[in-house]
Write a protein that holds these residues in place. Structure first.
Motif, short mmCIF file in Angstrom:
data_model
loop_
_atom_site.label_atom_id
_atom_site.label_comp_id
_atom_site.label_asym_id
_atom_site.label_seq_id
_atom_site.Cartn_x
_atom_site.Cartn_y
_atom_site.Cartn_z
N ARG A 53 -10.18 -10.63 26.67
CA ARG A 53 -9.35 -10.50 27.86
C ARG A 53 -9.40 -9.13 28.50
O ARG A 53 -9.01 -8.96 29.65
CB ARG A 53 -7.88 -10.81 27.49
N GLY A 54 -9.82 -8.12 27.74
CA GLY A 54 -9.63 -6.75 28.23
C GLY A 54 -10.87 -6.09 28.79
O GLY A 54 -11.99 -6.39 28.40
N ILE A 80 -12.12 -3.14 28.12
CA ILE A 80 -11.99 -2.06 27.14
C ILE A 80 -13.35 -1.39 26.98
O ILE A 80 -14.30 -2.01 26.48
CB ILE A 80 -11.50 -2.63 25.79
N VAL A 121 -2.97 -6.20 27.29
CA VAL A 121 -4.41 -6.08 27.55
C VAL A 121 -4.67 -4.86 28.43
O VAL A 121 -5.58 -4.06 28.16
CB VAL A 121 -4.93 -7.36 28.23
N GLU A 165 -10.36 -7.50 20.62
CA GLU A 165 -11.05 -7.89 21.86
C GLU A 165 -12.21 -8.83 21.56
O GLU A 165 -12.43 -9.82 22.27
CB GLU A 165 -11.54 -6.63 22.58
#
Length: 879
Positions: free
Chosen positions: A539-540, A542, A672, A846
């Motif tokens: 979802r992120g 990152i 997130v 993640e």
């Protein structure tokens, strides 16, 4: 016989070689200072052996032994004992220096050119100026001594001062035996002092460590060290900026008399001004810091005596600060300082390079800026981090107390978030959020929450400012700059770092899943954390996870690129030749260039400036691509993440009322976003670090070109104060190559040591290996949901990553973002250290890969090739 070492007299090089047992603490430290390029007056040391010869020649051995046997702490004040000590001193003063000692002394002083010059004659006992005891002011010193006969008399007086009631009492108090304190005598040329004084690399009165404290008066330093006057006092921070000046009354000064000796002359109002100019205060501050770096190895604070001749500073003494008051919160003063490698071991488990630690210490002063507006008083200049055997440790006692007292987070919660194997401090309160204190803590939590929201909204501007700044500087040619321009460039980068660092620290609070976990726990008791972890997968945005995804894509691209396949599979494969060997039309080459443009600032264990960045040495990412080229499948990874998340959403839609599902989705988005910001904040910090590295590389090249360093890479074994002292023209760099060589040897020695998990006050502690529980299970912290089994692969460093095959369980000591490309190859992850908020934990969530962290001793408990099962939901590892 060595030219530096006579039988009885040692020049400074000889004093260093002979060591403390021969030259005494003061003499040996002066030998070290001269060896490392500090400006020390001409002179040397009459060795301790001369004292032994003196005692024997004058038949005083029996008198000395009687004193040693009969004087105790209980009778030291008795008149009879004091009389015996007085008689011994009188015999020593009346004794004669053996002729062979006298002749050698005379010849050496003549050769040094100081026999006919005024000299200082100073005691230098073998246990003096050590880390155990300073003996400050205990033994006699004599200034402005003229002529051989007077020098010999002063030596006798130095010997006699070993047997004053004060000296004997001090030895008894410090449990130092009489035969451990044998006097050597330092003899050095007197400096015509315009000003003099002392300097400390800490505040010895309060225990604050991130300051440089200087006391100064006109004339000789005797007026300062004796406390006869109120001197000027200057305080500097570690960037050598003057933070405070107190101009003393300076009631008088000590000067040298023409016929020998000194006298105190009252000022009569003529000394009202500032003793040193601001420019010279900064020069002296940097000089004192260099003593801390050289003699104290950046760990042991130093007490330095200095003299200013109107042009240059000379050092006449340096010794360790042996009794520094503990500087902490009153509420935990009765508990030990617990230093832990928790959290920091993820990013920097290695022995710190000298340059990295030198700059990292500056960061400590910026922590105080992050408390603005929270209505919580933190004493300035607390020491949050220290070195032990070259590795960094956090003061977890202080961290636990601050976070509890300020916002009510319990020590247990802190330990779970940061990892590590430290105990919890004792707190008498049972309910942190009750009463007036509790209301204040809740109020601060609310402030932090809204500050977090504000940061989330505005932090991108900070990221963009740094990004634009770094992109601009990467285009510059540092080789074309003058040395002043190069220093100015460093100052410019440092200013950006100082401005950004509080933003980086604040972003840590953005990475918060508590609201999401608590809401899910309400509907799914015992599963809230596992479900939150599962929902986070894929979802992120990152950075430390995104670089792993990109490497999988690059591996897929390479698999379909014939030129790339030839490059990676060739017998003469060398990663650094990728630009040369891959044709311009290669799709992989173009994609990899884009990857380096975005992630080239990163590296393995990138928090130490000594480690290469991928832009300069892309070997690591290229080797990851090579080893995964045949199996890379990003679509499969994404599908697995979606499948697991869909299962949890199905449960949520089935059990959670529709009007609460929106809050779950909102908390998920916030978590997130927060995790992404936390990881991005570090990525941006590392961008600044890359610029620092490039500037220091150029400085290293220039110092090597001038012959000051043996090779450019030696710059990483220098400190900021040393480098800039040379570039600014305050030092010619003499002795730096010796210091660097010694540091490199010491670094290797420390790398061979097993680092303890904790330092309790000053005692090292190793965590007990995790005990096996029911079902042959080991318990840690579950940080990423799911359960997976596979073959354990023990990987001590990311460079060993090629041993990891698809489906293996990665077992690691710690994980920084440089490890994360290996995660996507693993079925599960086990880490010896770490917490819920560690970089590796965030990335594992993640990626949707089961992970358990913080299992002490796991690197030795698990055997390479052993079959294991990792349960990230329960935080269990089954052997």
């Amino acid at each position: 016989m060595d030219k530096n070492c006579g039988e009885f007299f040692l020049n400074w090089a000889g004093a260093f070689q002979a060591g403390v047992e021969a030259a005494g603490g003061k003499g040996w430290n002066l030998g070290r200072l001269e060896r490392y390029g500090f400006n020390v007056p001409t002179g040397g040391c009459l060795a301790a052996k001369a004292y032994r010869s003196f005692i024997e020649t004058n038949n005083l051995l029996e008198d000395v032994e009687k004193i040693t046997r009969n004087v105790t702490t209980g009778n030291i004040g008795d008149m009879e004992i004091e009389q015996k000590l007085f008689l011994l001193r009188e015999k020593i003063i009346a004794g004669h220096i053996p002729s062979n000692v006298r002749d050698e002394l005379e010849n050496n002083l003549r050769t040094a050119g100081i026999l006919e010059k005024p000299v200082a004659v100073r005691s230098s006992a073998t246990a003096e100026d050590s880390g155990k005891a300073s003996f400050a002011g205990i033994h006699e010193s004599f200034l402005n001594v003229r002529g051989l006969d007077n020098i010999l008399s002063a030596i006798n007086e130095c010997y006699a001062s070993l047997w004053t009631p004060r000296a004997v009492s001090y030895r008894r108090k410090m449990n130092v035996k009489d035969d451990e304190v044998i006097p050597a005598v330092v003899i050095m040329e007197m400096v015509e002092a315009e000003a003099a004084g002392v300097g400390f690399t800490c505040d010895p009165r309060t225990g604050q460590e991130f300051i440089i404290l200087i006391s100064a008066n006109y004339g000789l330093g005797e007026s300062v060290v004796s406390g006869a006057i109120e001197p000027d006092e200057y305080r500097l921070d570690l960037t050598f900026e003057i933070t405070q000046k107190r101009i003393g009354r300076k009631e008088g000064k000590t000067i040298a008399q023409k016929g020998g000796g000194t006298e105190f002359v009252e000022s009569a109002g003529s000394a009202a001004g500032q003793v040193l100019s601001d420019e010279n205060i900064r020069r002296l501050g940097m000089l004192i810091q260099r003593v801390f770096d050289a003699l104290g190895s950046g760990e042991q604070h130093q007490d330095v005596e200095w003299v200013f001749d109107g042009k240059d500073f000379l050092l006449v003494q340096a010794r360790p600060v042996t009794a520094l008051p503990r500087y902490t919160f009153d509420e935990i003063k009765n508990q030990p300082d617990i230093w832990s490698n928790a959290n920091i071991r993820d990013a920097a488990p290695m022995v710190q390079s000298t340059l990295n630690w030198s700059f990292f210490r500056l960061s400590e002063k910026f922590r105080d800026n992050t408390n603005d507006g929270l209505d919580y008083k933190i004493p300035p200049g607390l020491r949050y981090i220290r070195l032990y055997q070259g590795r960094a440790y956090l003061n977890m006692s202080m961290q636990q107390w601050i976070l509890y007292d300020a916002i009510g987070i319990t020590p247990r919660q802190i330990n779970e978030g940061m990892g590590g194997h430290q105990p919890e401090i004792e707190i008498n309160e049972k309910k942190p959020c009750r009463g007036i204190k509790g209301c204040k803590r809740l109020g601060r939590l609310v402030k932090i929450f809204f500050r977090g929201l504000k940061i989330i909204k505005s932090v991108q501007k900070s990221f963009d400012r740094v990004d634009n700044f770094t992109k601009g500087l990467l285009k510059e040619n540092f080789k074309g700059l003058t040395e002043k321009e190069l220093i100015d460039k460093f100052t410019e980068i440092k200013s950006v770092y100082i401005e950004y660092y509080p933003v980086f620290l604040s972003c840590v609070f953005c990475a918060n899943m508590d609201s999401l976990i608590k809401t899910l726990e309400k509907y799914f008791p015992g599963k809230g954390k596992a479900y939150a972890n599962t929902l986070m997968a894929g979802r992120g945005d990152i950075p430390s996870a995104e670089q792993g995804y990109r490497l999988v894509e690059l591996a897929e691209t390479a698999r379909g690129d014939s030129a790339a396949r030839r490059f990676f599979s060739g017998d003469n494969y060398h990663p650094l030749l990728w630009e040369k060997e891959l044709p311009e039309e290669s799709p992989f080459k173009q994609s990899f260039r884009n990857f380096l443009a975005e992630y080239g600032h990163r590296g393995v264990y990138e928090m130490d400036i000594i480690n290469p960045r991928w832009r300069g040495d892309p070997s690591y990412p290229l080797n990851v691509i090579r080893s995964t080229m045949e199996t890379a499948d990003l679509g499969k990874i994404r599908a697995r993440q979606k499948e697991k998340a869909d299962e949890v959403w199905h449960e949520i839609n089935h059990k959670v009322p529709f009007y609460r599902r929106g809050s779950i989705n909102r908390f998920l988005k916030q978590a997130v976003k927060g995790m992404g910001i936390r990881e991005m904040s570090k990525s941006v910090l590392v961008k600044i670090s890359e610029l620092m590295r490039l500037v220091f590389q150029e400085m290293g090249r220039r110092l090597a070109e001038r012959g000051i360093l043996a090779e450019p890479a030696d710059i990483y074994h220098c400190t900021c104060s040393e480098i800039f002292s040379i570039l600014q023209g305050d030092w010619d760099g003499r002795g730096l190559n010796i210091l660097v060589a010694e540091r490199k040897v010491r670094r290797k020695e420390m790398e061979a040591l097993s680092p303890p998990d904790l330092i309790v006050d000053e005692a090292p502690h190793f965590a007990e290996p995790a005990a096996r529980g029911q079902g042959n299970a080991l318990t840690g912290i579950g940080v990423a949901a799911g359960r997976a089994s596979g073959t354990a692969k023990i990987i001590s460093h990311p460079d060993e990553g090629e041993k990891l095959r698809a489906g293996d369980v990665l077992v690691a000591p710690s994980t920084d973002p440089g490890w994360t490309p290996l995660f996507l190859r693993a079925s599960a992850i086990v880490v010896e250290t770490g917490g819920f908020g560690s970089h590796g934990s965030i990335v594992a969530r993640e990626y949707g890969i089961p992970a358990v962290v913080n299992i002490p001793g796991i690197m030795t408990i698990i055997k390479d090739g052993q079959s294991i099962t990792v349960d990230g939901d329960e935080g269990k590892l089954y052997l």
